[in-house]
Design an enzyme around this catalytic site. Structure first.
Site, PDB file in Angstrom:
ATOM      1  N   ARG A  48      36.527  61.797  29.640  1.00  0.00           N
ATOM      2  CA  ARG A  48      36.919  60.932  30.772  1.00  0.00           C
ATOM      3  C   ARG A  48      35.738  60.069  31.204  1.00  0.00           C
ATOM      4  NH1 ARG A  48      37.048  63.065  35.608  1.00  0.00           N
ATOM      5  NH2 ARG A  48      38.180  64.939  35.029  1.00  0.00           N
ATOM      6  N   TYR A 100      50.052  36.938  36.827  1.00  0.00           N
ATOM      7  CA  TYR A 100      50.906  37.841  36.067  1.00  0.00           C
ATOM      8  C   TYR A 100      51.744  38.663  37.060  1.00  0.00           C
ATOM      9  CZ  TYR A 100      52.092  41.940  33.281  1.00  0.00           C
ATOM     10  OH  TYR A 100      52.754  42.957  32.666  1.00  0.00           O
ATOM     11  N   ASP A 172      40.813  37.094  35.728  1.00  0.00           N
ATOM     12  CA  ASP A 172      41.669  37.674  34.690  1.00  0.00           C
ATOM     13  C   ASP A 172      41.669  36.671  33.550  1.00  0.00           C
ATOM     14  OD1 ASP A 172      43.738  38.354  32.974  1.00  0.00           O
ATOM     15  OD2 ASP A 172      45.035  39.114  34.568  1.00  0.00           O
ATOM     16  N   LYS A 197      46.823  42.322  24.836  1.00  0.00           N
ATOM     17  CA  LYS A 197      47.215  40.991  24.392  1.00  0.00           C
ATOM     18  C   LYS A 197      46.297  40.510  23.256  1.00  0.00           C
ATOM     19  CE  LYS A 197      49.954  41.755  27.837  1.00  0.00           C
ATOM     20  NZ  LYS A 197      49.770  41.210  29.188  1.00  0.00           N
TER      21      LYS A 197
HETATM   22  C1  LIG Z   1      49.777  41.764  30.486  1.00  0.00           C
HETATM   23  C2  LIG Z   1      48.883  41.243  31.515  1.00  0.00           C
HETATM   24  C3  LIG Z   1      48.298  42.085  32.459  1.00  0.00           C
HETATM   25  C4  LIG Z   1      48.617  43.581  32.509  1.00  0.00           C
HETATM   26  O1  LIG Z   1      48.143  44.230  31.375  1.00  0.00           O
HETATM   27  P1  LIG Z   1      48.863  45.513  30.708  1.00  0.00           P
HETATM   28  O2  LIG Z   1      47.986  45.796  29.542  1.00  0.00           O
HETATM   29  O3  LIG Z   1      50.245  45.090  30.344  1.00  0.00           O
HETATM   30  O4  LIG Z   1      48.867  46.600  31.726  1.00  0.00           O
HETATM   31  C5  LIG Z   1      47.430  41.537  33.375  1.00  0.00           C
HETATM   32  N1  LIG Z   1      47.150  40.213  33.377  1.00  0.00           N
HETATM   33  C6  LIG Z   1      47.700  39.373  32.479  1.00  0.00           C
HETATM   34  C7  LIG Z   1      47.343  37.931  32.519  1.00  0.00           C
HETATM   35  C8  LIG Z   1      48.574  39.857  31.518  1.00  0.00           C
HETATM   36  O5  LIG Z   1      49.144  39.011  30.640  1.00  0.00           O
END
Ligand SMILES: *Cc1c(COP(=O)(O)O)cnc(C)c1O
Length: 365
Positions: A48, A100, A172, A197
């Protein structure tokens, strides 16, 4: 070792001194690590806190973003949830207005419940950001380009205001990746990624990252990280590392495909509005009516109708019913997220095949 991003993606923080000569990182599928003696540690105690496979991944991501530390989480939302623990009741955060959808759900329902207020606005407008800053404001949270309407925020300009007012700037950067944007070099304090992604890139693994610009922030977040326990498992770390090796290569091809697709979409009479920032693979577009949008979703064959983005497979989503379903209807309407809006994530297939697929789908074939 070369410093170009293509080379960093392939080699990153690999351990060349491992005794076996293994070219790829081993999966250390161990929850705990034995101590050599009383008060001694190999550097690993319990997974962890840290795991050797995860450590290579984290160091690689930190190198790609030019950060001092990176933490690998079990998903992007797990990273976001831990990040929000930096705030206390009474604090306020300024956030881009079309984030998002999952981020909006977390901010409105979980972070809000904990007494942290959020002011949503167009972070592309420096003046709007400046005039929204109050004494309780602690941070600005930016997604650029925004999701799904692809509006751009000038990170360097927002960073200047944040520094002047003592606010954290959090970006982000899931859509652009370090191939196209390195927010820390422009003055951001923390970068967030959904590693699910583009970083992973194969639509097979959930992951999230927080990358920090300073040791102080890293210390605070590492404490939360080991306390909350939303860490990425060793096998998933291996998969993301393998995906990252081809990140620069994929982004080049994906951008090429997205440029061709968006140019083609612009010429279609049934397509009203194409939103593409010119880099990466995310294209949003509006059809002439809801029926055309439904016809495309029902008929694409190479492209899959599925949530998510950033993989080698092209995907198309319907934000109103999927990624942004939990965004309040009035907000969706104001942002133009309606029944005519589709969001395409270009993959690495041949552009001709993707365009032919869209053309046939548009015509209900
Ligand atoms: C998918 C996404 C998230 C969340 O991520 P997960 O891996 O699905 O939990 C946050 N910000 C953006 C821009 C995303 O496309």
């Amino acid at each position: 070792m070369g410093n170009n991003i293509d080379t960093l993606c392939v080699h990153g923080a690999e351990d060349r001194n491992n005794s076996t000569g293994a070219v790829t990182v081993p999966v250390y599928q161990s929850a705990t690590f034995a101590h050599p003696g009383v008060g001694q540690s190999t550097g690993y105690d319990y997974s962890r806190l840290q795991n050797p496979t995860r450590e290579v991944l984290e160091k690689t991501i930190a190198m790609l973003e030019g950060g001092c530390d990176a933490m690998a989480f079990s998903s992007g939302m797990a990273a976001m949830a831990v990040l929000c623990e930096l705030f206390a009741p009474g604090d306020r955060v300024i956030a881009s207005e079309d984030l998002y959808g999952g981020s909006v759900r977390l901010l409105d329902n979980v972070v809000g419940k904990n007494g942290v207020g959020v002011d949503y606005l167009d972070t592309g407008s420096i003046e709007d950001v400046r005039s929204a800053i109050r004494p309780e404001t602690k941070a600005v949270f930016v997604e650029t380009p925004t999701n799904p309407t692809m509006r751009i925020t000038d990170i360097a300009a927002i960073s200047a205001i944040c520094k002047e007012c003592g606010l954290l700037l959090i970006v982000d950067s899931t859509f652009l990746t370090p191939v196209y944007l390195r927010p820390l070099a422009l003055g951001a304090d923390i970068v967030l990624h959904s590693g699910t992604k583009y970083l992973g890139g194969h639509n097979d693994t959930l992951a999230g990252f927080l990358i920090t610009a300073s040791a102080g922030l890293s210390e605070k977040l590492r404490f939360l990280y080991k306390t909350v326990g939303a860490c990425l498992a060793p096998w998933d770390c291996f998969l993301i590392l393998r995906g990252v090796k081809t990140l620069a290569l994929r982004m080049g091809r994906i951008t090429e495909n997205a440029r061709r697709i968006s140019a083609w979409l612009e010429k279609q009479p049934q397509v009203a509005d194409v939103m593409y920032c010119g880099q990466s693979g995310m294209i949003s577009f509006k059809t002439d009516n809801a029926e055309t949008a439904h016809t495309i979703l029902a008929n694409v064959k190479v492209i899959r109708y599925a949530e998510s983005l950033g993989g080698v497979e092209s995907l198309i989503t319907y934000p109103i019913l999927q990624t942004h379903a939990d965004v309040p209807a009035a907000v969706r309407e104001a942002l133009g997220i309606d029944e005519r809006l589709l969001r395409l994530s270009a993959g690495i297939e041949h552009a001709d095949d993707l365009i032919a697929d869209l053309e046939a789908a548009l015509n209900g074939i």
